[in-house]
Design an enzyme around this catalytic site. Structure first.
Site, PDB file in Angstrom:
ATOM      1  N   LYS A  83       0.851  -1.185   0.000  1.00 11.48           N
ATOM      2  CA  LYS A  83       0.000   0.000   0.000  1.00 11.48           C
ATOM      3  C   LYS A  83       0.890   1.240   0.000  1.00 11.48           C
ATOM      4  O   LYS A  83       1.768   1.400   0.865  1.00 11.48           O
ATOM      5  CB  LYS A  83      -0.885  -0.034   1.251  1.00 11.48           C
ATOM      6  CG  LYS A  83      -2.202   0.686   1.116  1.00 11.48           C
ATOM      7  CD  LYS A  83      -3.086   0.336   2.318  1.00 11.48           C
ATOM      8  CE  LYS A  83      -4.350   1.146   2.332  1.00 11.48           C
ATOM      9  NZ  LYS A  83      -5.060   0.983   3.611  1.00 11.48           N
TER      10      LYS A  83
HETATM   11  O1  G3P Z   1      -8.942   1.921   4.281  1.00 11.46           O
HETATM   12  C1  G3P Z   1      -8.858   3.261   4.625  1.00 11.46           C
HETATM   13  C2  G3P Z   1      -9.690   3.489   5.826  1.00 11.46           C
HETATM   14  O2  G3P Z   1      -9.138   2.815   6.902  1.00 11.46           O
HETATM   15  C3  G3P Z   1      -9.918   4.881   6.235  1.00 11.46           C
HETATM   16  O3  G3P Z   1     -11.074   4.851   6.985  1.00 11.46           O
HETATM   17  O4  G3P Z   1     -12.711   5.641   8.613  1.00 11.46           O
HETATM   18  O5  G3P Z   1     -10.264   6.118   8.929  1.00 11.46           O
HETATM   19  O6  G3P Z   1     -11.544   7.290   7.158  1.00 11.46           O
HETATM   20  P1  G3P Z   1     -11.418   6.043   7.977  1.00 11.46           P
END
Ligand code: G3P
Length: 222
Positions: A83
């Site tokens: 990633k």
């Molecule tokens: O995969 C990316 C994700 O983990 C981001 O999620 O909820 O932290 O914006 P969030």
């Protein structure tokens, strides 16, 4: 649409894997930091639990250093996906890794041109962050739509991985638009099979069956 879980928590990964519908896992440095574990050992363990793609993110910001980190990560298991952030250095590293057949997930995508370049650099996955765009008053789902159209216009094969999913409606919309994959926190996976009418309906079926059963048993005995 394929379903990945967005967590580094082993218990959550095991529970989701046990449902028999899990296609992969995404982690990020914030999720890893919560687990307080050795990064490489932890990724190895996740790769043992889930045979599908497991995204492990580099923390370097310069392309040569990203490649050095990726070198160690790809040795952990054959299902590791590297990633990288949607930056110029990230794109350079993506090109180099993709040319060697290493699968790359380009993350932190917030606008369609990042997705176009990621696809041109051979990325396996592009991760547009829906929830974080919604958080700042933009329309995260519109980004999924734009990327879908651009990729379809030019036959680009990079898979759209809808990320930063916060609730079931995000998933429904992403599926309708045609995102190839969604990565979903455990809490939202748990909500996917929930509806109050399902619970109520089941309760009624079982109650009716329990009432009728003594009669059927009596009929059978005569
Ligand atoms: O995969 C990316 C994700 O983990 C981001 O999620 O909820 O932290 O914006 P969030």
């Amino acid at each position: 649409m394929q379903l990945y879980i967005d967590t580094a928590n082993l218990a959550e990964i095991r529970r989701a894997a046990e449902m028999g519908v899990l296609d992969g896992v995404t982690t990020n440095p914030s999720l890893m930091a919560r687990e307080n574990a050795d990064f490489h050992d932890h990724i190895r363990e996740i790769c043992r639990i889930v045979p599908g793609p497991v995204s492990a993110e580099v923390v370097a910001t310069e392309s040569d250093a990203m490649l050095a980190e990726a070198e160690d990560l790809v040795r952990l298991a054959p299902n590791v996906v590297i990633k990288l952030p949607c930056t110029v250095d990230g794109i350079r590293a993506c090109r180099a890794l993709s040319d060697r057949g290493v699968r790359v997930n380009m993350t932190l995508c917030f606008q369609p041109l990042q997705a176009l370049l990621a696809a041109k650099a051979g990325a396996f996955l592009i991760s547009p962050f829906i929830g974080r765009l919604d958080d700042v008053g933009e329309d995260g789902m519109q980004l999924i739509q734009q990327i879908r159209q651009i990729y379809d216009n030019y036959g680009l094969e990079t898979k759209i991985l809808a990320a930063s999913i916060r609730h079931p409606q995000h998933l429904v919309q992403a599926a309708l638009i045609g995102a190839d994959v969604a990565t979903v926190p455990f809490g939202v996976i748990a909500q996917m099979m929930k509806h109050p009418l399902t619970d109520l309906g089941l309760e009624r079926f079982l109650a009716d069956w329990a009432k009728a059963r003594p009669r059927s048993a009596a009929t059978a005995a005569t």
